[in-house]
Design an enzyme around this catalytic site. Structure first.
Site, short mmCIF file in Angstrom:
data_model
loop_
_atom_site.label_atom_id
_atom_site.label_comp_id
_atom_site.label_asym_id
_atom_site.label_seq_id
_atom_site.Cartn_x
_atom_site.Cartn_y
_atom_site.Cartn_z
N SER A 1 0.80 -1.22 0.00
CA SER A 1 0.00 0.00 0.00
C SER A 1 0.84 1.27 0.00
CB SER A 1 -0.93 0.01 1.22
OG SER A 1 -0.18 -0.12 2.42
N GLY B 1 -1.88 -4.24 0.91
CA GLY B 1 -2.01 -5.42 1.75
C GLY B 1 -1.09 -6.56 1.39
N ASN C 1 3.88 -5.50 5.77
CA ASN C 1 2.69 -6.27 6.15
C ASN C 1 3.07 -7.60 6.79
OD1 ASN C 1 0.56 -4.49 5.33
ND2 ASN C 1 1.08 -4.96 3.21
N ASP D 1 -5.18 6.95 9.85
CA ASP D 1 -4.92 5.63 10.43
C ASP D 1 -3.54 5.53 11.07
OD1 ASP D 1 -3.16 5.52 8.27
OD2 ASP D 1 -4.27 3.98 7.19
N HIS E 1 -0.45 4.85 7.05
CA HIS E 1 -0.14 5.18 5.66
C HIS E 1 0.24 6.65 5.52
CE1 HIS E 1 -2.68 1.54 5.34
NE2 HIS E 1 -1.82 1.25 4.36
#
Length: 220
Positions: free
Chosen positions: A43, A80, A109, A193, A196
């Site tokens: 991402s 992801g 991830n 969040d 990111h």
């Protein structure tokens, strides 16, 4: 007269041969053509939560054009994605796009999911090897984990990137989020969040990747 004509033909043949040899020395450079950069990431490279065209990979395309560097960029990043996913996708990507350079930005991830570090390292190493076997130069882009993951884990995770790069002759960007994730004012560079990077952080991310990538392109 016959001797004079024979001498002329011999000199002409020598000139033609010299021209052919000179052309042979030039042909590989023309045959190589423009660089093709394949970015395989997660991402952080797939513009998650960003306007299309504002991520660091899109900015890379713009910088290449501005500096009149003959290169195209293929962004094969998937939000992801893990190193296992990247490893499974890479062979088909290499076959389809035939890149001259491969940028691997994966692993974050894996850590967020608590996957075994030896597995992450093995996947990255295999991706580097596969790309090199396909004739591409490889740039490995590292990631780091925040302190709340534990100091020992964070250090072991960060160390696997330079280890893979050194073992397999790949180039390395130690930390994609240098000056962003480790900045005193880190909060301003992230989306809500807090995972990111936001749009303002994307030029900084490109600046972290650019010096090493530029050197790779110059050595093409």
């Amino acid at each position: 007269m016959a001797e004079l004509m024979a001498s002329f033909r011999q000199r002409r043949n020598c000139i033609v041969l010299a021209a052919l040899l000179a052309g042979a020395a030039v042909l590989p450079a023309f045959a190589a053509g423009p660089a093709k950069i394949l970015v395989v990431g997660d991402s952080l490279s797939a513009e998650y939560g960003l306007r299309r065209g504002s991520g660091w990979v899109a900015l890379l395309e713009q910088r290449l054009a501005q500096q009149q560097l003959p290169a195209t960029v293929v962004n094969a990043s998937v939000s992801g994605d893990t190193t296992s996913g990247g490893r499974s996708r890479l062979p088909a990507l290499l076959k389809r796009h035939q890149p001259t350079h491969v940028v691997i930005e994966l692993g974050g991830n894996d850590a967020l999911r608590g996957l075994p570090l030896p597995m992450t390292e093995d996947n990255l190493a295999r991706m580097v090897q596969d790309a090199q076997a396909a004739g591409a130069q490889v740039l490995l882009v590292g990631m780091q984990m925040p302190p709340n993951y534990g100091r020992a884990y964070a250090e072991q995770f960060a160390a696997l990137y330079p280890r893979v790069a050194k073992a397999h002759g790949a180039r390395l960007v130690p930390f994609l989020l240098q000056g962003i994730g480790d900045a005193p004012d880190a909060a301003q560079w992230f989306q809500a969040d807090r995972i990111h990077p936001n749009e303002a952080a994307q030029p900084k991310m490109l600046d972290n990747v650019w010096p090493e990538l530029r050197r790779m392109l110059a050595a093409k």
